[in-house]
Design a protein around this motif. Sequence first.
Motif, PDB file in Angstrom:
ATOM      1  N   MET A   1      -2.260 -96.307  21.152  1.00 48.91           N
ATOM      2  CA  MET A   1      -3.199 -96.650  22.228  1.00 48.91           C
ATOM      3  C   MET A   1      -4.274 -97.561  21.662  1.00 48.91           C
ATOM      4  O   MET A   1      -4.895 -97.239  20.647  1.00 48.91           O
ATOM      5  CB  MET A   1      -3.826 -95.372  22.792  1.00 48.91           C
ATOM      6  CG  MET A   1      -4.717 -95.588  24.006  1.00 48.91           C
ATOM      7  SD  MET A   1      -5.381 -94.040  24.688  1.00 48.91           S
ATOM      8  CE  MET A   1      -3.927 -93.357  25.473  1.00 48.91           C
ATOM      9  N   ASP A   2      -4.507 -98.718  22.308  1.00 46.37           N
ATOM     10  CA  ASP A   2      -5.492 -99.643  21.801  1.00 46.37           C
ATOM     11  C   ASP A   2      -6.900 -99.131  22.090  1.00 46.37           C
ATOM     12  O   ASP A   2      -7.102 -98.139  22.800  1.00 46.37           O
ATOM     13  CB  ASP A   2      -5.272-101.048  22.371  1.00 46.37           C
ATOM     14  CG  ASP A   2      -5.359-101.102  23.886  1.00 46.37           C
ATOM     15  OD1 ASP A   2      -6.156-100.350  24.477  1.00 46.37           O
ATOM     16  OD2 ASP A   2      -4.628-101.898  24.502  1.00 46.37           O
ATOM     17  N   ALA A 113       4.319 -90.248  28.259  1.00 42.48           N
ATOM     18  CA  ALA A 113       3.197 -90.633  29.124  1.00 42.48           C
ATOM     19  C   ALA A 113       2.043 -91.189  28.296  1.00 42.48           C
ATOM     20  O   ALA A 113       1.409 -92.185  28.672  1.00 42.48           O
ATOM     21  CB  ALA A 113       2.735 -89.434  29.951  1.00 42.48           C
ATOM     22  N   VAL A 114       1.773 -90.549  27.170  1.00 44.13           N
ATOM     23  CA  VAL A 114       0.724 -91.056  26.277  1.00 44.13           C
ATOM     24  C   VAL A 114       1.099 -92.448  25.778  1.00 44.13           C
ATOM     25  O   VAL A 114       0.268 -93.369  25.750  1.00 44.13           O
ATOM     26  CB  VAL A 114       0.498 -90.082  25.104  1.00 44.13           C
ATOM     27  CG1 VAL A 114      -0.467 -90.695  24.087  1.00 44.13           C
ATOM     28  CG2 VAL A 114      -0.032 -88.748  25.604  1.00 44.13           C
ATOM     29  N   ALA A 115       2.349 -92.622  25.389  1.00 45.83           N
ATOM     30  CA  ALA A 115       2.809 -93.922  24.898  1.00 45.83           C
ATOM     31  C   ALA A 115       2.719 -94.993  25.972  1.00 45.83           C
ATOM     32  O   ALA A 115       2.493 -96.173  25.669  1.00 45.83           O
ATOM     33  CB  ALA A 115       4.241 -93.809  24.385  1.00 45.83           C
ATOM     34  N   ALA A 116       2.883 -94.592  27.238  1.00 46.88           N
ATOM     35  CA  ALA A 116       2.779 -95.540  28.347  1.00 46.88           C
ATOM     36  C   ALA A 116       1.337 -95.896  28.661  1.00 46.88           C
ATOM     37  O   ALA A 116       1.082 -96.787  29.480  1.00 46.88           O
ATOM     38  CB  ALA A 116       3.448 -94.960  29.596  1.00 46.88           C
ATOM     39  N   ALA A 118      -1.095 -93.592  29.706  1.00 51.29           N
ATOM     40  CA  ALA A 118      -1.751 -92.696  30.657  1.00 51.29           C
ATOM     41  C   ALA A 118      -2.901 -91.958  29.981  1.00 51.29           C
ATOM     42  O   ALA A 118      -2.811 -91.567  28.819  1.00 51.29           O
ATOM     43  CB  ALA A 118      -0.751 -91.697  31.235  1.00 51.29           C
ATOM     44  N   ALA A 119      -3.967 -91.740  30.743  1.00 55.03           N
ATOM     45  CA  ALA A 119      -5.134 -91.017  30.246  1.00 55.03           C
ATOM     46  C   ALA A 119      -5.053 -89.534  30.568  1.00 55.03           C
ATOM     47  O   ALA A 119      -5.919 -88.758  30.151  1.00 55.03           O
ATOM     48  CB  ALA A 119      -6.409 -91.605  30.851  1.00 55.03           C
ATOM     49  N   VAL A 151       0.163 -83.391  23.042  1.00 56.20           N
ATOM     50  CA  VAL A 151      -1.082 -84.160  23.150  1.00 56.20           C
ATOM     51  C   VAL A 151      -1.817 -84.139  21.816  1.00 56.20           C
ATOM     52  O   VAL A 151      -2.247 -85.182  21.294  1.00 56.20           O
ATOM     53  CB  VAL A 151      -1.985 -83.594  24.267  1.00 56.20           C
ATOM     54  CG1 VAL A 151      -3.364 -84.253  24.221  1.00 56.20           C
ATOM     55  CG2 VAL A 151      -1.347 -83.802  25.633  1.00 56.20           C
ATOM     56  N   ASP A 152      -1.977 -82.953  21.252  1.00 60.01           N
ATOM     57  CA  ASP A 152      -2.726 -82.827  19.999  1.00 60.01           C
ATOM     58  C   ASP A 152      -2.047 -83.586  18.862  1.00 60.01           C
ATOM     59  O   ASP A 152      -2.719 -84.216  18.033  1.00 60.01           O
ATOM     60  CB  ASP A 152      -2.878 -81.352  19.634  1.00 60.01           C
ATOM     61  CG  ASP A 152      -3.751 -80.586  20.622  1.00 60.01           C
ATOM     62  OD1 ASP A 152      -4.469 -81.245  21.410  1.00 60.01           O
ATOM     63  OD2 ASP A 152      -3.699 -79.346  20.603  1.00 60.01           O
ATOM     64  N   ALA A 153      -0.721 -83.553  18.845  1.00 59.76           N
ATOM     65  CA  ALA A 153       0.007 -84.258  17.793  1.00 59.76           C
ATOM     66  C   ALA A 153      -0.172 -85.759  17.911  1.00 59.76           C
ATOM     67  O   ALA A 153      -0.198 -86.475  16.899  1.00 59.76           O
ATOM     68  CB  ALA A 153       1.493 -83.899  17.849  1.00 59.76           C
ATOM     69  N   GLY A 154      -0.298 -86.254  19.132  1.00 57.30           N
ATOM     70  CA  GLY A 154      -0.468 -87.685  19.334  1.00 57.30           C
ATOM     71  C   GLY A 154      -1.845 -88.191  18.961  1.00 57.30           C
ATOM     72  O   GLY A 154      -2.015 -89.380  18.642  1.00 57.30           O
ATOM     73  N   GLY A 155      -2.841 -87.310  19.000  1.00 54.18           N
ATOM     74  CA  GLY A 155      -4.188 -87.684  18.580  1.00 54.18           C
ATOM     75  C   GLY A 155      -4.947 -88.581  19.535  1.00 54.18           C
ATOM     76  O   GLY A 155      -5.997 -89.114  19.175  1.00 54.18           O
TER      77      GLY A 155
END
Length: 285
Positions: A1-2, A113-116, A118-119, A151-155
């Motif tokens: 995520m930028d 979803a995180v990779a796409a 999404a917040a 979610v937590d793993a993605g940071g």
Amino acid sequence: MDTDRRERAEHFAELHREGCFLLPNAWDVGSARILESAGFPAVATTSAGVAFSLGRPDHDYFAEQPSDGRIDRDTMMRRVGEIVAGVAVPVSADLEEGYGEAPEVVATTISMAVAAGAAGGNIEDFTGDRDRPLYDAALAADRIQAARSAVDAGGEPFVLVGRTDALLVDGSLDECVRRANAYLAAGADCAFVPGATDAATIGTLVRELGGPLNVVMGLSGDALPLDDLRALGVRRVTVGGSIARATYRHLLRAARELAEQGTFSYADGQLSQTDLNDLFRQTGK
């Protein structure tokens, strides 16, 4: 995520910490940009609206809609990504039941979803099976816990919403409270109870839940206004597929007028080409 998307996601999380806000639901980039232009701080997607835009029915009981007739996860994620890329506000994704029963499938859906971009996103406990309309409560909580772990793993900042459809399948309010609190305890940041539309039910949920409450308005008549929902203590208000359904009602009326009468009154009051061009130039990224 930028960096820009991270800041938007952090702002979206802040919206859930106090007060009450309206989160309208879009189904494509154009509808999302129109909502953005009205000044909303964020938009959500509607799985129903996305399905309708592709000429498909929304996720339903399998007897009425076979499981292979629904929009698949990859298609939904592409649409989420298009909307995220098309607006400058945070986007929360309607992720239905996570596109699979197993907790690890739900975790993968959240990661996608995180990779796409999404917040946030919601995971519901509706199964589509009339014999077992809701996932077993323990399994449903495990699914939310798996989503939280993803979610937590993605940071990345991500508002995880645990949704229970108990009221929609004739469950009791007590069951809604138990399930919603279990999802909050399993790691959801917000609870969502569709079907809670009257002040007494909503007030009970606000008092009994151990976290923020999302309700949906506009799907039926006599919706409470935002000021009343704020006074009741609701944190977030969505509108589901209601805007999409209202749009498609106008389209159906236009089609029937053209086919049956050969007249064009449906076009009265339309937005002009110039107005839409100007709107879409000013919004988005």
